[in-house]
Scaffold this motif. Structure first.
Motif, mmCIF file in Angstrom:
data_model
loop_
_atom_site.group_PDB
_atom_site.id
_atom_site.type_symbol
_atom_site.label_atom_id
_atom_site.label_comp_id
_atom_site.label_asym_id
_atom_site.label_seq_id
_atom_site.Cartn_x
_atom_site.Cartn_y
_atom_site.Cartn_z
ATOM 1 N N ASP A 166 -9.677 -7.458 2.182
ATOM 2 C CA ASP A 166 -9.195 -6.443 3.121
ATOM 3 C C ASP A 166 -7.673 -6.376 3.095
ATOM 4 O O ASP A 166 -7.037 -5.942 4.062
ATOM 5 C CB ASP A 166 -9.679 -6.772 4.544
ATOM 6 C CG ASP A 166 -11.187 -6.612 4.677
ATOM 7 O OD1 ASP A 166 -11.734 -5.657 4.101
ATOM 8 O OD2 ASP A 166 -11.818 -7.465 5.344
ATOM 9 N N ALA A 167 -7.085 -6.807 1.985
ATOM 10 C CA ALA A 167 -5.627 -6.786 1.853
ATOM 11 C C ALA A 167 -5.114 -5.352 1.910
ATOM 12 O O ALA A 167 -5.822 -4.405 1.547
ATOM 13 C CB ALA A 167 -5.209 -7.438 0.528
ATOM 14 N N PRO A 168 -3.877 -5.149 2.341
ATOM 15 C CA PRO A 168 -3.318 -3.797 2.447
ATOM 16 C C PRO A 168 -3.039 -3.190 1.074
ATOM 17 O O PRO A 168 -3.193 -3.849 0.040
ATOM 18 C CB PRO A 168 -2.016 -4.019 3.223
ATOM 19 C CG PRO A 168 -1.622 -5.431 2.897
ATOM 20 C CD PRO A 168 -2.914 -6.186 2.779
ATOM 21 N N THR A 169 -2.628 -1.940 1.081
ATOM 22 C CA THR A 169 -2.324 -1.251 -0.177
ATOM 23 C C THR A 169 -0.934 -1.585 -0.696
ATOM 24 O O THR A 169 -0.575 -1.186 -1.796
ATOM 25 C CB THR A 169 -2.435 0.273 0.004
ATOM 26 O OG1 THR A 169 -1.544 0.691 1.052
ATOM 27 C CG2 THR A 169 -3.861 0.677 0.352
ATOM 28 N N SER A 170 -0.158 -2.316 0.080
ATOM 29 C CA SER A 170 1.160 -2.770 -0.368
ATOM 30 C C SER A 170 1.421 -4.144 0.232
ATOM 31 O O SER A 170 0.793 -4.533 1.214
ATOM 32 C CB SER A 170 2.259 -1.781 0.062
ATOM 33 O OG SER A 170 2.285 -1.642 1.468
ATOM 34 N N GLY A 171 2.333 -4.892 -0.394
ATOM 35 C CA GLY A 171 2.648 -6.222 0.094
ATOM 36 C C GLY A 171 1.748 -7.285 -0.520
ATOM 37 O O GLY A 171 1.067 -7.056 -1.525
ATOM 38 N N PRO A 172 1.706 -8.472 0.091
ATOM 39 C CA PRO A 172 0.908 -9.573 -0.448
ATOM 40 C C PRO A 172 -0.576 -9.199 -0.597
ATOM 41 O O PRO A 172 -1.174 -8.627 0.319
ATOM 42 C CB PRO A 172 1.096 -10.682 0.593
ATOM 43 C CG PRO A 172 2.405 -10.365 1.251
ATOM 44 C CD PRO A 172 2.466 -8.864 1.294
ATOM 45 N N GLY A 173 -1.130 -9.516 -1.743
ATOM 46 C CA GLY A 173 -2.537 -9.230 -1.973
ATOM 47 C C GLY A 173 -2.859 -7.801 -2.332
ATOM 48 O O GLY A 173 -4.027 -7.454 -2.542
ATOM 49 N N SER A 174 -1.838 -6.954 -2.441
ATOM 50 C CA SER A 174 -2.048 -5.534 -2.753
ATOM 51 C C SER A 174 -2.328 -5.346 -4.243
ATOM 52 O O SER A 174 -2.115 -6.260 -5.048
ATOM 53 C CB SER A 174 -0.801 -4.740 -2.376
ATOM 54 O OG SER A 174 0.295 -5.121 -3.201
#
Length: 210
Positions: free
Chosen positions: A179-187
Motif C-alpha cells: 500500500d506504498a504511495p505513488t512517490s517517496g519510500p516504497g514507490s
C-alpha cells in the motif's frame, strides 16, 4: 527515429486507449470476472464490433494502458545521443516516467496497481502484462544498441535492454503488493531505481564500447 503517426493511426490509438481506460475502470469497480466486453464497449462509447476489431478479449483491452509507460520511457531514452551513459539514461527516463506529474498520472499508477493485483488471480490478464513487457523489451533492444554505438557488444546491449525492462516490471509488481504511495519510500520510482542500480556495477551492467 520512429516516423510520425498518420491521422488514421492517431485516431486508432486514441480509440484503443479509450477502450483500455473503460476496461480498467470496470475491472477496478467490478473485477475482470464480472465485467463483459459489451460493458467495456458501452463505457468507451464504441460498438461491440469496434471492440473486437482491436482486441481479442476483455483482458487484452487493458494492453494499451499497461504499455503506455514503456512507450514514454523509450521516447525519453531516444532523446539521448549515441555513446551516452546508458544506465544513467535509463534511470533518468525511469524517474520521469514513474514520477506522477499530475493527478491523472497518479491515478494511472493506482490503476496499474489494481490491474496487477487482479492479474494474480486472472491468467489471461497476467498473460497480457507479460506480453506487454516482452514487446517493450523487443522495442527497447534496438534503441539501446543504437545509443550504445557501433562498437558496443551486441550481447551486452541486448542483456541491458532485458534487464532494464525486467527491473521496471519487478518494481511495479512488488509495489502492487503493498500500500506504498505513488512517490517517496516504497514507490514505483524508488523500487525501480533500486532494481536498475543493482546491476549497474556488474560486468554486464552497461553496453561496452571497444
Amino acid at each position: 527515429m520512429n516516423r510520425p503517426l498518420s491521422l488514421t493511426e492517431r485516431r486508432k490509438a486514441a480509440t484503443q486507449l479509450d477502450i483500455a481506460r473503460a476496461a480498467v475502470e470496470l475491472f477496478t469497480e467490478k473485477g475482470p470476472d464480472a465485467t463483459t466486453a459489451e460493458e467495456i464497449a458501452a463505457r468507451a462509447g464504441v460498438a461491440l464490433r469496434t471492440f473486437y476489431r482491436y482486441f481479442r478479449n476483455k483482458q487484452d483491452a487493458v494492453g494499451p494502458l499497461l504499455a503506455s509507460g514503456g512507450d514514454r520511457w523509450r521516447e525519453l531514452l531516444a532523446e539521448a545521443g549515441p555513446g551516452t551513459d546508458l544506465p544513467a539514461a535509463l534511470e533518468a527516463a525511469a524517474v520521469t516516467t514513474l514520477t506522477p506529474a499530475d493527478d491523472a498520472a497518479e491515478e494511472g499508477l493506482r490503476q496499474t496497481r489494481q490491474l496487477l493485483r487482479a492479474a494474480q488471480d486472472d491468467a489471461a490478464l497476467r498473460a497480457v502484462w507479460y506480453r506487454v513487457n516482452q514487446e517493450s523489451e523487443e522495442k527497447l533492444a534496438p534503441l539501446v544498441a543504437q545509443l550504445a554505438g557501433p562498437d558496443a557488444d551486441p550481447l551486452e546491449s541486448r542483456l541491458l535492454a532485458a534487464a532494464a525492462t525486467d527491473a521496471i516490471r519487478i518494481a511495479l509488481e512488488v509495489w502492487a503488493t503493498t500500500d506504498a504511495p505513488t512517490s517517496g519510500p516504497g514507490s514505483p520510482v524508488e523500487l525501480a531505481l533500486r532494481c536498475l542500480r543493482s546491476f549497474r556495477s556488474s560486468p554486464s551492467g552497461g553496453a561496452s564500447r571497444r
